[in-house]
Design an enzyme around this catalytic site. Sequence first.
Site, short mmCIF file in Angstrom:
data_model
loop_
_atom_site.label_atom_id
_atom_site.label_comp_id
_atom_site.label_asym_id
_atom_site.label_seq_id
_atom_site.Cartn_x
_atom_site.Cartn_y
_atom_site.Cartn_z
N THR A 122 65.54 134.39 29.30
CA THR A 122 66.63 135.24 28.84
C THR A 122 66.99 136.26 29.91
OG1 THR A 122 65.63 134.98 26.69
CG2 THR A 122 67.39 136.59 26.87
N GLY A 179 65.42 136.24 33.23
CA GLY A 179 65.14 135.88 34.62
C GLY A 179 65.57 134.48 34.98
N HIS A 197 53.28 129.35 42.55
CA HIS A 197 53.91 128.30 41.75
C HIS A 197 52.87 127.77 40.76
CE1 HIS A 197 56.18 125.00 40.35
NE2 HIS A 197 57.04 124.96 41.35
N ASP A 201 55.76 124.11 32.56
CA ASP A 201 55.28 124.73 31.32
C ASP A 201 54.80 123.68 30.32
OD1 ASP A 201 57.59 123.87 29.93
OD2 ASP A 201 58.68 125.61 30.66
N ASP A 238 52.19 136.99 23.71
CA ASP A 238 53.37 136.12 23.71
C ASP A 238 53.06 134.78 24.39
OD1 ASP A 238 55.97 135.51 23.08
OD2 ASP A 238 56.83 136.41 24.87
N1 LIG Z 1 55.21 131.10 38.55
C1 LIG Z 1 55.96 130.15 38.03
N2 LIG Z 1 55.76 128.86 38.38
C2 LIG Z 1 56.51 127.86 37.88
N3 LIG Z 1 57.52 128.07 37.00
C3 LIG Z 1 57.77 129.33 36.61
C4 LIG Z 1 57.01 130.44 37.10
N4 LIG Z 1 57.49 131.56 36.53
C5 LIG Z 1 58.49 131.18 35.74
N5 LIG Z 1 58.68 129.85 35.77
C6 LIG Z 1 59.67 129.06 35.04
O1 LIG Z 1 60.75 129.90 34.66
C7 LIG Z 1 60.82 129.98 33.23
C8 LIG Z 1 61.21 131.39 32.83
O2 LIG Z 1 60.21 132.30 33.26
P1 LIG Z 1 59.77 133.52 32.36
O3 LIG Z 1 59.32 133.03 31.03
O4 LIG Z 1 58.80 134.33 33.12
O5 LIG Z 1 61.19 134.25 32.26
P2 LIG Z 1 61.66 135.29 31.20
O6 LIG Z 1 63.04 135.73 31.53
O7 LIG Z 1 60.59 136.31 31.07
O8 LIG Z 1 61.71 134.37 29.91
P3 LIG Z 1 61.87 134.85 28.38
O9 LIG Z 1 63.13 134.24 27.91
O10 LIG Z 1 60.61 134.31 27.72
O11 LIG Z 1 61.92 136.33 28.40
C9 LIG Z 1 59.44 129.56 32.73
O12 LIG Z 1 59.47 129.01 31.42
C10 LIG Z 1 59.02 128.52 33.77
O13 LIG Z 1 59.60 127.27 33.47
#
Ligand SMILES: Nc1ncnc2c1ncn2[C@@H]1O[C@H](COP(=O)(O)OP(=O)(O)OP(=O)(O)O)[C@@H](O)[C@H]1O
Length: 690
Positions: A385, A387, A497, A501, A537
């Site tokens: 949402t 990032g 990396h 998920d 979470d």
């Molecule tokens: N270190 C990582 N390695 C591989 N994929 C990643 C990594 N960090 C994030 N991702 C990918 O990006 C997606 C979004 O990352 P993340 O959940 O941290 O973002 P967010 O904006 O916090 O999401 P949310 O909607 O839960 O708030 C993850 O579901 C994953 O698929």
Amino acid sequence: SRFSDYNDPIADELCKFHINGIISGVGWFIGLPPFELSNAPSLHLPISSLSPSTFSNHLYTISMTSNLGGKAIDLWSELIASEGSDLQEEASVEEVYRRRKPTQKTVHPPHPKQNLGSNGCNVNRVSLAAVDSKRISWNRALSIRGRVSIAVEACIDRQRQCKQAKRKGKPALPKGKYVQPTNFDKERAYFQEVDAFELLEESPSPKSFSTWTSSQFDSSTIPSLCSRIEKWLISKKSKYSLAPSSTLSKILETPLGSIEPIGGIHLDKFKLKTPENSARDRDAHWCSIQRRFIFSINDIDALKIDSNDNRSNRAEEMRTEDREDIEVAVKKLSLTSTSTSFHKYDLDPLSALLAVCGQSTPSTLKDVFSNYCELETIVKVGEGTYGEAFKVGNTVCKVVPIDGDLKVNGEIQKRSVELLEEVILSRTLNSLRSNERCADNFCTTFIRTIDLRVCQGSYDAVLVKAWEDWDEKHGSENDHPKEFPEKQLYVVFVLQHGGKDLESFVLLNYDEAQSLLVQVTAALAVAEAAYQFEHRDLHWGNVLLSRNDYEALQFTLESKNMTVKTFGLQISIIDFTLSRINTGEDILFLDLSSDPYLFKGPRGDRQSETYRKMKEVTGDCWEGSFPRTNVLWLLYLVDILLLKKSFERSSKHERELRAFKKRLDKYTSTKEAIYDQFFSELIVWSSSVE
Ligand SMILES: Nc1ncnc2c1ncn2[C@@H]1O[C@H](COP(=O)(O)OP(=O)(O)OP(=O)(O)O)[C@@H](O)[C@H]1O
């Protein structure tokens, strides 16, 4: 009769609906065959069997599985569409429709005097349910739900937000398309056996139907991070020229990059790849500046460093400036105020964020990314949402826009102060990777944060292209990044990396499922022991998996070494936005009571139920330590493995998992759970750390 506790079926989620109607007898009816929804607005369902007359005299539980994949389905609207007048004639059923989706039609306008900044624009972050044009998170795959906006009235001037966040009409594609559950009978049987009575307990009818309302942010709930920074600066001031003694200081001192932990024979082999050389060099500078930053200076203005600087060159100069600098920094944090309300502080959280990232001015995205690879090789790997995640060399860079007025993906952008907290939390968990610093507790399961940078500017063409390529393939739910203005600020998390998920990863067999559970449990136990950590979470979008050649992994829990069998699978835990941690000096947490919407997800859905159970456990007081919340997420993961993931397993394996789940339910922490017999063949314990 009336349907209650009804929500949208979420794509790829198994949903349950209570139909509490005219109840003159109680019975269970789980007789409907699984049905499918097609993309066309019609139901392949014996709708006649759902006619209201069928409902009388019984309490029904209907398990509905949608495998439409990715598209949020307004089931009952579709029902209306296909049944038309028949159902509409039934006033009792119509009530359901009225209750449906108020958030899409009803905007709850802020009180004229509430939430208006000096320029009259709405500056408070509102809950996810508040604005019609924003993403309705429960309509999104639950795996990406979880980040909740609890923000502050920023003390920066803000322009009236003229631009409305746009939603694209494009339906989302399923994230877990490889792992769609195929055996509905199995799922139904599982629910019958395990959950029948649970459902009754877990899903009481709401007392009020006006649940889908906006929640206005109450500034009194803002975590008092600014006061923590104050305390820290004061302690720096008073301990000037001495090595830092506070835990937070140690954490900030902890270098982000380059140092890989050495935890035992397995870790020698289990060496994660580092970024390219240039990045490694930069890490060295980073470590240097970080140490100096802690030992000698906290003044934001004094850190005149940009991404190209040789940071360590500044060390000498800065030592001579320190005393005045600290004065300036402390003054900036306006120590006269005693209020915890952020906007009453005369401080600039962006400067604090920059300082914590070791910068005085923002870099550009290009500068940061080019440390890790040729820009043309960047590909987008995921989105949330808040990032966008890009694969940049061997790292993943998560780009989170902050502080702007432009709504992003229907959400008001996060504020610097929120990111400040997350940044500190990420770095605290990094310190678990260092045997030296934290010999009693060690693990590498929390994603390694390699670097943290504040950036500014619009998206570069290569990033836009990477974004568009992903959009074409996966169908992004996020807004196109070309909308970002020149002045847009971001925080970039440069992360190890972690792989794919859990939602989209294909587990091969029971060994891998066990490996997942033991690693998550061990990691949580270690972090519980070290920092009273609770993830809060840990849904299947926040557990990443990758394969390697190693068969075991080292953990240390309260000075006891654990060698954990991995079967070649490595788990990484990400996204600490909702997490709670005690750094030894401060407790960082998000006050989830400010986001009632989080607890109103679909009844029967495991993730939603887990938020609700956490609320029960914490009594809605989120600052406290409740390690049981970690156990709740383990229970969730066991359910996910049983219900949502298909892998080679026997009925004996399923029985083992269920038995484990039963025992798990009695534990109050993962520190207890790690000693469960389920793990006995997966962990070799040895006495104390050498
Ligand atoms: N270190 C990582 N390695 C591989 N994929 C990643 C990594 N960090 C994030 N991702 C990918 O990006 C997606 C979004 O990352 P993340 O959940 O941290 O973002 P967010 O904006 O916090 O999401 P949310 O909607 O839960 O708030 C993850 O579901 C994953 O698929």
